[in-house]
Design a protein around this motif. Structure first.
Motif, PDB file in Angstrom:
ATOM      1  N   GLU A  23       2.979   1.116  15.879  1.00  0.00           N
ATOM      2  CA  GLU A  23       1.466   0.860  15.896  1.00  0.00           C
ATOM      3  C   GLU A  23       0.802   1.364  14.690  1.00  0.00           C
ATOM      4  O   GLU A  23      -0.123   0.821  13.864  1.00  0.00           O
ATOM      5  N   LYS A  24       1.562   2.678  14.060  1.00  0.00           N
ATOM      6  CA  LYS A  24       0.800   3.329  12.922  1.00  0.00           C
ATOM      7  C   LYS A  24       1.304   2.323  11.587  1.00  0.00           C
ATOM      8  O   LYS A  24       0.420   2.406  10.783  1.00  0.00           O
ATOM      9  N   LEU A  28      -1.155  -0.233   8.858  1.00  0.00           N
ATOM     10  CA  LEU A  28      -1.608  -0.334   7.540  1.00  0.00           C
ATOM     11  C   LEU A  28      -2.129  -1.788   6.960  1.00  0.00           C
ATOM     12  O   LEU A  28      -2.646  -1.834   5.828  1.00  0.00           O
ATOM     13  N   LYS A  29      -2.163  -2.572   8.068  1.00  0.00           N
ATOM     14  CA  LYS A  29      -2.652  -4.021   7.742  1.00  0.00           C
ATOM     15  C   LYS A  29      -4.426  -3.803   7.180  1.00  0.00           C
ATOM     16  O   LYS A  29      -4.977  -4.693   6.778  1.00  0.00           O
ATOM     17  N   ASN A  30      -4.923  -2.855   7.795  1.00  0.00           N
ATOM     18  CA  ASN A  30      -6.375  -2.486   7.769  1.00  0.00           C
ATOM     19  C   ASN A  30      -6.789  -1.727   6.539  1.00  0.00           C
ATOM     20  O   ASN A  30      -7.959  -1.408   6.283  1.00  0.00           O
ATOM     21  N   ILE A  31      -5.704  -1.466   5.741  1.00  0.00           N
ATOM     22  CA  ILE A  31      -5.978  -0.789   4.279  1.00  0.00           C
ATOM     23  C   ILE A  31      -5.794  -1.510   3.238  1.00  0.00           C
ATOM     24  O   ILE A  31      -4.659  -1.942   3.137  1.00  0.00           O
ATOM     25  N   PHE A  74      -2.530   7.619   4.693  1.00  0.00           N
ATOM     26  CA  PHE A  74      -3.956   6.843   5.352  1.00  0.00           C
ATOM     27  C   PHE A  74      -4.921   7.405   4.854  1.00  0.00           C
ATOM     28  O   PHE A  74      -6.247   6.947   5.122  1.00  0.00           O
ATOM     29  N   ASN A  75      -4.931   8.244   3.631  1.00  0.00           N
ATOM     30  CA  ASN A  75      -6.234   8.350   2.919  1.00  0.00           C
ATOM     31  C   ASN A  75      -6.360   7.379   1.893  1.00  0.00           C
ATOM     32  O   ASN A  75      -5.183   6.472   1.616  1.00  0.00           O
ATOM     33  N   CYS A 103       8.370  11.284   8.594  1.00  0.00           N
ATOM     34  CA  CYS A 103       9.368  12.157   9.397  1.00  0.00           C
ATOM     35  C   CYS A 103       8.729  12.593  10.460  1.00  0.00           C
ATOM     36  O   CYS A 103       9.325  12.743  11.475  1.00  0.00           O
ATOM     37  N   LYS A 104       7.400  12.580  10.779  1.00  0.00           N
ATOM     38  CA  LYS A 104       6.927  12.832  11.822  1.00  0.00           C
ATOM     39  C   LYS A 104       6.920  11.581  13.098  1.00  0.00           C
ATOM     40  O   LYS A 104       6.966  12.048  14.385  1.00  0.00           O
TER      41      LYS A 104
END
Length: 173
Positions: A23-24, A28-31, A74-75, A103-104
């Motif tokens: 999902e994360k 990235l499709k929204n950026i 995400f920034n 890594c998270k």
């Protein structure tokens, strides 16, 4: 090469499917990224690196995985107020953030970490340590220059020349 064409390659999907479904990563499709979005850009970089590394008998699995995650931050550069902040984010901070975020969420090998953190070379302080890192960095430049060229209305031959000048200038600064 389009997203649809890439997603028809079953062997490639066997390598990166788990990351593409995350999902994360999907967010990235929204950026925005030049004339597309960060997900589509990362998919194309990953796929080109995968194809090159496979042909050269390099570690194509790690190149494909790290290619998907090379811009996993995400920034937004548009939110930076000053030019120095944009340059710092563009060259060094976003690859470092992408490694931390990757890594998270996923297990990352030292090779994969290096691919991500060094993908902005030669403009960043992180020089690639592995041949796969060079391939992903090159693949990123190919698509970034193509995307910027399309956004600004330049043709491919102009952008190829600009890419060559960019790399040469970065190597000798």
């Amino acid at each position: 090469m389009t997203e649809e064409e890439i997603l028809q390659d079953k062997e490639y999907l066997d390598v990166v499917g788990i990351y593409l479904e995350d999902e994360k990563v999907q967010s990235l499709k929204n950026i925005p990224h030049h004339n597309s979005n960060r997900f589509e850009h990362s998919l194309k970089v990953s796929y080109l690196a995968y194809k090159i590394c496979k042909k050269l008998k390099f570690n194509y699995r790690s190149a494909a995985k790290a290619g998907i995650l090379h811009d996993f931050y995400f920034n937004r550069i548009e939110e930076c107020k000053y030019l120095n902040d944009k340059v710092a984010l563009f060259t060094n901070e976003h690859p470092e953030d992408a490694v931390i975020n990757a890594c998270k969420r996923f297990y990352m090998t030292p090779l994969e970490k290096d691919i991500i953190v060094s993908h902005m070379w030669p403009v960043s302080k992180h020089m690639p340590k592995y041949k796969e890192s060079f391939v992903v960095s090159f693949s990123d430049k190919v698509f970034s220059f193509k995307e910027v060229g399309m956004k600004w209305g330049y043709n491919i031959s102009f952008m190829t020349g600009a890419l060559c000048l960019f790399v040469i200038n970065s190597l000798f600064k």
